[in-house]
Enzyme design. Structure first.
Site, short mmCIF file in Angstrom:
data_model
loop_
_atom_site.label_atom_id
_atom_site.label_comp_id
_atom_site.label_asym_id
_atom_site.label_seq_id
_atom_site.Cartn_x
_atom_site.Cartn_y
_atom_site.Cartn_z
N GLU A 116 0.22 -1.47 9.83
CA GLU A 116 -0.59 -0.81 8.81
C GLU A 116 0.17 0.35 8.17
O GLU A 116 0.14 0.54 6.95
CB GLU A 116 -1.90 -0.31 9.41
N HIS B 87 2.11 -6.45 3.33
CA HIS B 87 1.96 -7.19 4.59
C HIS B 87 2.76 -8.49 4.55
O HIS B 87 3.40 -8.88 5.53
CB HIS B 87 0.49 -7.49 4.85
N HIS C 162 -0.68 -2.75 -1.03
CA HIS C 162 -0.77 -2.75 0.44
C HIS C 162 -0.79 -4.18 0.97
O HIS C 162 -0.07 -4.52 1.92
CB HIS C 162 -2.04 -2.00 0.85
N GLU C 163 -1.61 -5.04 0.36
CA GLU C 163 -1.71 -6.42 0.83
C GLU C 163 -0.40 -7.19 0.62
O GLU C 163 0.04 -7.92 1.50
CB GLU C 163 -2.87 -7.13 0.12
#
Length: 273
Positions: free
Chosen positions: A194, A140, A136-137
């Site tokens: 997100e 980004h 997920h990070e």
């Protein structure tokens, strides 16, 4: 001063018009800070942040934890570089921060990451769940969300930059832009960003050989921490009520990408210590 401000305003308008990009999902992004500039300034901010943590003795040196984070993140990086060739030149690194009270993780532009021991220990993360966090990070960064947040920070700190321009002080202006990378870490991502990171991150983790179901169990664990002491993670990672349901709907299609959960090769990355 007024001339400098007027010039800065005109430059800003020009950047707003021409600095457009598309996220991996095809969403239009209007950036005041280019992805390349975000990477450059994030490096400065990261080295400063990690240096301070090192002086405080906050960087984990336990070989077992370092090896675990390195293996999981290294597999994710392998898939990221395959799917996003521009990231092959990034200086991938992870700082494991010894802070049992902080439930957080982040990735700056250019692949410079951090994960806190509080996140791993308080949630008792499995490897699959940790892969979802790091995926997920990383997503980004891959989707230029850092540049987007820096652009938002620029809009609120334009006066600082203007002072540097008025004084014709390039050093002050560069300091201001580097500061934006730090400020951006404190800003929440948009709900759209997100959702993008959830989807891209789940795919990265699945292709790397980790169970997509862990994306759902991860957020169940996040919710179990309770509202009395919300984790730091929630300050920059808003969790809408339907997040778990949205992720659940994607599990079947994700599993089809790697039904045998074949583990990806491990790309060697720097574990900061």
């Amino acid at each position: 001063m007024m001339t400098a401000l007027r010039s800065l305003f005109l430059i800003g308008v020009a950047l707003l018009v021409v600095s457009c990009a598309s996220s991996p999902t095809g969403r239009n992004q209007f950036l005041l800070i280019s992805p390349e500039a975000a990477i450059l300034e994030s490096e400065t901010a990261y080295l400063s942040t990690v240096g301070a943590l090192d002086e405080e003795g906050k960087l984990v040196t336990d070989p077992n934890l370092m090896g675990r984070v390195g293996r999981i993140t290294g597999r994710l990086v392998t898939i990221a570089e395959q799917n996003f060739p521009s990231s092959q030149s990034w200086q991938w690194s992870v700082a494991i921060i010894d802070d049992p009270e902080t439930v957080n993780a982040w990735c700056m532009a250019g692949g410079r990451m951090a994960v806190y021991t509080g996140l791993i220990d308080q949630l008792e993360l499995t490897d699959d769940e940790l892969a979802q966090i790091m995926g997920h990070e990383i997503s980004h960064a891959l989707a230029n969300h850092t540049a987007e947040r820096m652009s938002r920070a620029l809009a609120t700190t334009i006066g600082v930059i203007a002072v540097g321009a008025a004084a014709d002080n390039r050093g002050a202006a560069m300091t201001g832009t580097a500061l934006l990378a730090n400020v951006a870490l404190e800003l929440p991502n948009s709900r759209t960003a997100e959702t993008e990171a959830d989807s891209i991150g789940m795919e990265l983790a699945t292709r790397a050989g980790y169970d997509p179901e862990a994306a759902v169990t991860l957020w169940q664990k996040m919710g179990s921490l309770g509202e009395a002491r919300p984790p730091e993670f929630f300050s920059t990672h808003p969790a809408p009520e339907n997040r778990q349901a949205t992720l659940q709907q994607q599990i079947s299609s994700m599993r089809a990408l790697n039904p045998d959960r074949t583990k990806a090769p491990i790309t060697e990355i720097e574990i900061v210590r």
